[in-house]
Design a protein around this motif. Structure first.
Motif, mmCIF file in Angstrom:
data_model
loop_
_atom_site.group_PDB
_atom_site.id
_atom_site.type_symbol
_atom_site.label_atom_id
_atom_site.label_comp_id
_atom_site.label_asym_id
_atom_site.label_seq_id
_atom_site.Cartn_x
_atom_site.Cartn_y
_atom_site.Cartn_z
ATOM 1 N N SER A 279 0.821 -1.207 0.000
ATOM 2 C CA SER A 279 0.000 0.000 0.000
ATOM 3 C C SER A 279 0.855 1.257 0.000
ATOM 4 O O SER A 279 1.995 1.273 0.481
ATOM 5 C CB SER A 279 -0.911 0.029 1.226
ATOM 6 O OG SER A 279 -0.151 0.233 2.410
ATOM 7 N N ALA A 280 0.282 2.327 -0.523
ATOM 8 C CA ALA A 280 0.962 3.622 -0.508
ATOM 9 C C ALA A 280 1.204 4.075 0.924
ATOM 10 O O ALA A 280 2.227 4.710 1.215
ATOM 11 C CB ALA A 280 0.126 4.653 -1.257
ATOM 12 N N GLU A 281 0.285 3.754 1.815
ATOM 13 C CA GLU A 281 0.432 4.160 3.217
ATOM 14 C C GLU A 281 1.674 3.539 3.836
ATOM 15 O O GLU A 281 2.432 4.212 4.545
ATOM 16 C CB GLU A 281 -0.814 3.747 4.019
ATOM 17 C CG GLU A 281 -2.073 4.536 3.703
ATOM 18 C CD GLU A 281 -2.717 4.127 2.378
ATOM 19 O OE1 GLU A 281 -3.539 4.913 1.865
ATOM 20 O OE2 GLU A 281 -2.391 3.025 1.861
ATOM 21 N N GLU A 282 1.913 2.251 3.565
ATOM 22 C CA GLU A 282 3.098 1.595 4.125
ATOM 23 C C GLU A 282 4.371 2.159 3.503
ATOM 24 O O GLU A 282 5.366 2.404 4.188
ATOM 25 C CB GLU A 282 3.036 0.079 3.900
ATOM 26 C CG GLU A 282 4.249 -0.642 4.502
ATOM 27 C CD GLU A 282 4.189 -2.161 4.347
ATOM 28 O OE1 GLU A 282 5.188 -2.820 4.705
ATOM 29 O OE2 GLU A 282 3.157 -2.670 3.871
ATOM 30 N N ILE A 283 4.338 2.367 2.196
ATOM 31 C CA ILE A 283 5.510 2.916 1.506
ATOM 32 C C ILE A 283 5.850 4.297 2.048
ATOM 33 O O ILE A 283 7.000 4.597 2.372
ATOM 34 C CB ILE A 283 5.250 2.976 -0.019
ATOM 35 C CG1 ILE A 283 5.203 1.555 -0.588
ATOM 36 C CG2 ILE A 283 6.307 3.817 -0.724
ATOM 37 C CD1 ILE A 283 4.720 1.481 -2.022
ATOM 38 N N GLU A 284 4.831 5.144 2.179
ATOM 39 C CA GLU A 284 5.057 6.498 2.678
ATOM 40 C C GLU A 284 5.569 6.486 4.111
ATOM 41 O O GLU A 284 6.455 7.270 4.472
ATOM 42 C CB GLU A 284 3.771 7.314 2.580
ATOM 43 C CG GLU A 284 3.950 8.761 3.004
ATOM 44 C CD GLU A 284 2.677 9.582 2.821
ATOM 45 O OE1 GLU A 284 2.789 10.763 2.488
ATOM 46 O OE2 GLU A 284 1.584 9.016 3.012
ATOM 47 N N GLN A 285 5.032 5.590 4.928
ATOM 48 C CA GLN A 285 5.452 5.520 6.326
ATOM 49 C C GLN A 285 6.934 5.160 6.437
ATOM 50 O O GLN A 285 7.677 5.770 7.211
ATOM 51 C CB GLN A 285 4.611 4.488 7.082
ATOM 52 C CG GLN A 285 4.974 4.390 8.573
ATOM 53 C CD GLN A 285 4.101 3.401 9.318
ATOM 54 O OE1 GLN A 285 3.187 2.803 8.751
ATOM 55 N NE2 GLN A 285 4.381 3.211 10.591
ATOM 56 N N VAL A 286 7.375 4.183 5.647
ATOM 57 C CA VAL A 286 8.788 3.782 5.673
ATOM 58 C C VAL A 286 9.677 4.939 5.201
ATOM 59 O O VAL A 286 10.729 5.217 5.783
ATOM 60 C CB VAL A 286 9.026 2.533 4.803
ATOM 61 C CG1 VAL A 286 10.520 2.217 4.704
ATOM 62 C CG2 VAL A 286 8.263 1.338 5.369
ATOM 63 N N ILE A 287 9.241 5.622 4.159
ATOM 64 C CA ILE A 287 10.024 6.748 3.634
ATOM 65 C C ILE A 287 10.161 7.845 4.682
ATOM 66 O O ILE A 287 11.259 8.333 4.962
ATOM 67 C CB ILE A 287 9.377 7.311 2.352
ATOM 68 C CG1 ILE A 287 9.551 6.335 1.192
ATOM 69 C CG2 ILE A 287 9.982 8.675 1.987
ATOM 70 C CD1 ILE A 287 8.791 6.728 -0.071
ATOM 71 N N MET A 288 9.039 8.241 5.279
ATOM 72 C CA MET A 288 9.066 9.339 6.243
ATOM 73 C C MET A 288 9.846 8.966 7.502
ATOM 74 O O MET A 288 10.567 9.806 8.066
ATOM 75 C CB MET A 288 7.639 9.771 6.604
ATOM 76 C CG MET A 288 6.871 10.377 5.424
ATOM 77 S SD MET A 288 7.776 11.780 4.677
ATOM 78 C CE MET A 288 6.727 12.152 3.276
ATOM 79 N N GLU A 289 9.718 7.723 7.948
ATOM 80 C CA GLU A 289 10.482 7.273 9.119
ATOM 81 C C GLU A 289 11.982 7.304 8.829
ATOM 82 O O GLU A 289 12.784 7.730 9.667
ATOM 83 C CB GLU A 289 10.059 5.859 9.519
ATOM 84 C CG GLU A 289 8.710 5.781 10.207
ATOM 85 C CD GLU A 289 8.316 4.341 10.517
ATOM 86 O OE1 GLU A 289 9.049 3.417 10.089
ATOM 87 O OE2 GLU A 289 7.278 4.145 11.189
ATOM 88 N N THR A 290 12.348 6.873 7.634
ATOM 89 C CA THR A 290 13.759 6.839 7.260
ATOM 90 C C THR A 290 14.327 8.248 7.146
ATOM 91 O O THR A 290 15.439 8.524 7.615
ATOM 92 C CB THR A 290 13.943 6.097 5.920
ATOM 93 O OG1 THR A 290 13.363 4.789 6.033
ATOM 94 C CG2 THR A 290 15.421 5.963 5.561
ATOM 95 N N LEU A 291 13.578 9.152 6.531
ATOM 96 C CA LEU A 291 14.037 10.531 6.424
ATOM 97 C C LEU A 291 14.181 11.162 7.807
ATOM 98 O O LEU A 291 15.147 11.897 8.074
ATOM 99 C CB LEU A 291 13.057 11.353 5.579
ATOM 100 C CG LEU A 291 12.981 10.992 4.089
ATOM 101 C CD1 LEU A 291 11.860 11.781 3.419
ATOM 102 C CD2 LEU A 291 14.310 11.259 3.383
ATOM 103 N N ALA A 292 13.235 10.881 8.699
ATOM 104 C CA ALA A 292 13.307 11.428 10.057
ATOM 105 C C ALA A 292 14.530 10.896 10.792
ATOM 106 O O ALA A 292 15.207 11.640 11.521
ATOM 107 C CB ALA A 292 12.027 11.083 10.822
#
Length: 386
Positions: free
Chosen positions: A271-284
């Motif tokens: 899902s886009a939600e899971e993909i976005e969550q991983v991206i944002m967590e990694t950037l943070a």
């Protein structure tokens, strides 16, 4: 009004203010087939611009791209555009523009900057409000995007300095806040001590033939700049500043260059939600700003992966896919025979990020989280293959 899924077309009428939708500081108007191509290129690469085109050149993607269509004489569009935007880039003949805007002119303190671009994109001409309206700088920036020649005719345009509100816009840089734009611009114009801190982003932002003005000094880091007494700062970085570093923004503007590249792999149907969550967590975790993400990169097997496409579209990130052969050309720290068995490539996220960015070393080589694998790179403009 259009049917569901269709873009609403503005029906221009005499003496009726057009119901435009303003989302940026600048407007681009195109009324020919070739002009629309140039207009799309400008708005794709020039953040903070709204594009207006004639409805007969509609392609069907206008609603998703925020492009506003109109019917009728373009002359009737200008009364709405003039008070709404700081600058107008008009891909219309110069003579026609002069005739159409003449009745709207008030004074150089209130009129927007007006730039005219010819239909072939060869010239960007500063027409109105060259200094106060910023048309001279707007013409230079638009010309840089289109590969055109800027035409500046004001005799006193010799200062050749940095337009704070347009700085780096041709590269896609965006300021994080407009709070200090005015005082920092004043510092630049008044030749006060200005620090230019560049930690990332395109290096070739100074295009004048003469050297950078003496009152401006370039630093490689915020920490270095803070060791010197400066009156204002232009800070170009993908990083989130810590509390101590934020002192530089007391009279500073923070620009986010498009310098972060994300290599991505995922299981089919993620899902886009899971993909976005991983991206944002990694950037943070890396203390990176999501505003500086430039592209998502993967293997061509993922070119129709709905979750990645949705994430890229939501944030306005480019999505680039490579063939297994292109990925295997890149050196990999963590090649995988298992990945090769299923894809023909020894890796996806790591080599994709390296290929797009030109980086030899990655910030994050390979992070696996749930159904997503992510690699993070910073752009190396001198080595980029793409």
């Amino acid at each position: 009004m259009g049917t569901p899924g269709e873009s609403v077309v503005i029906k221009l009428q005499e003496d009726v203010l057009a119901p435009i939708r303003v989302t940026g500081d600048y407007a681009v108007v195109a009324i020919t087939k070739h002009g629309v191509e140039l207009g799309r290129k400008l708005t794709d690469q020039f953040p903070g611009t709204d594009l207006y085109t004639m409805s007969k050149f509609a392609r069907g993607d206008e609603e998703s791209k925020g492009i506003q269509l109109f019917e009728g004489s373009v002359r009737m569009l200008f009364p709405a555009l003039f008070p709404a935007y700081k600058g107008l880039i008009l891909i219309i003949s110069l003579g026609a523009v002069v005739r159409m805007i003449a009745p709207l002119l008030k004074d150089k303190k209130t009129d927007p900057g007006v730039v005219v671009v010819d239909d072939k994109g060869q010239f960007a001409i500063s027409v109105l409000s060259g200094h106060l309206g910023g048309a001279n700088e707007l013409a230079k920036e638009a010309a840089a995007v289109l590969g055109a020649v800027p035409v500046i005719t004001t005799a006193s345009d010799v200062q050749q300095t940095i337009p704070v509100d347009l700085f780096g816009r041709r590269f896609g840089w965006r300021w994080e806040s407009d709070e200090k734009l005015t005082p920092v611009s004043a510092s630049v114009v008044n030749e006060e001590r200005v620090a230019i801190v560049q930690e990332s982003g395109e290096p070739d932002w100074w295009t004048a033939e003469r050297p950078l003005p003496e009152h401006m000094r370039v630093f490689g880091s915020v920490g270095e700049a803070l060791q010197h007494e400066m009156d204002a700062a232009l800070v170009i970085t993908h990083r989130l500043l810590n509390d101590e570093e934020k002192a530089i923004l007391a009279n500073g503007v923070l620009y986010r260059p498009k310098s972060i590249v994300l290599g991505i792999g995922c299981n089919r149907g993620t899902s886009a939600e899971e993909i976005e969550q991983v991206i944002m967590e990694t950037l943070a975790e890396q203390k990176f700003s999501s505003m500086s993400v430039r592209a998502l990169c993967s293997i061509n097997l993922k070119q129709d992966e709905a979750g990645i496409l949705e994430t890229a579209a939501k944030h306005g990130w480019e999505f680039v896919c490579y063939t297994p052969e292109e990925l295997n050309e890149m050196p990999m720290e963590e090649p995988s025979n298992t990945v090769y068995k299923f894809t023909g490539a020894y890796g996806v996220s790591e080599p994709a990020a390296k290929r797009y960015s030109g980086a030899e070393q990655l910030v994050v080589t390979k992070k696996k989280s749930g159904n997503v694998t992510l690699s993070v790179a910073l752009m190396n403009y001198s080595r980029r293959l793409k």
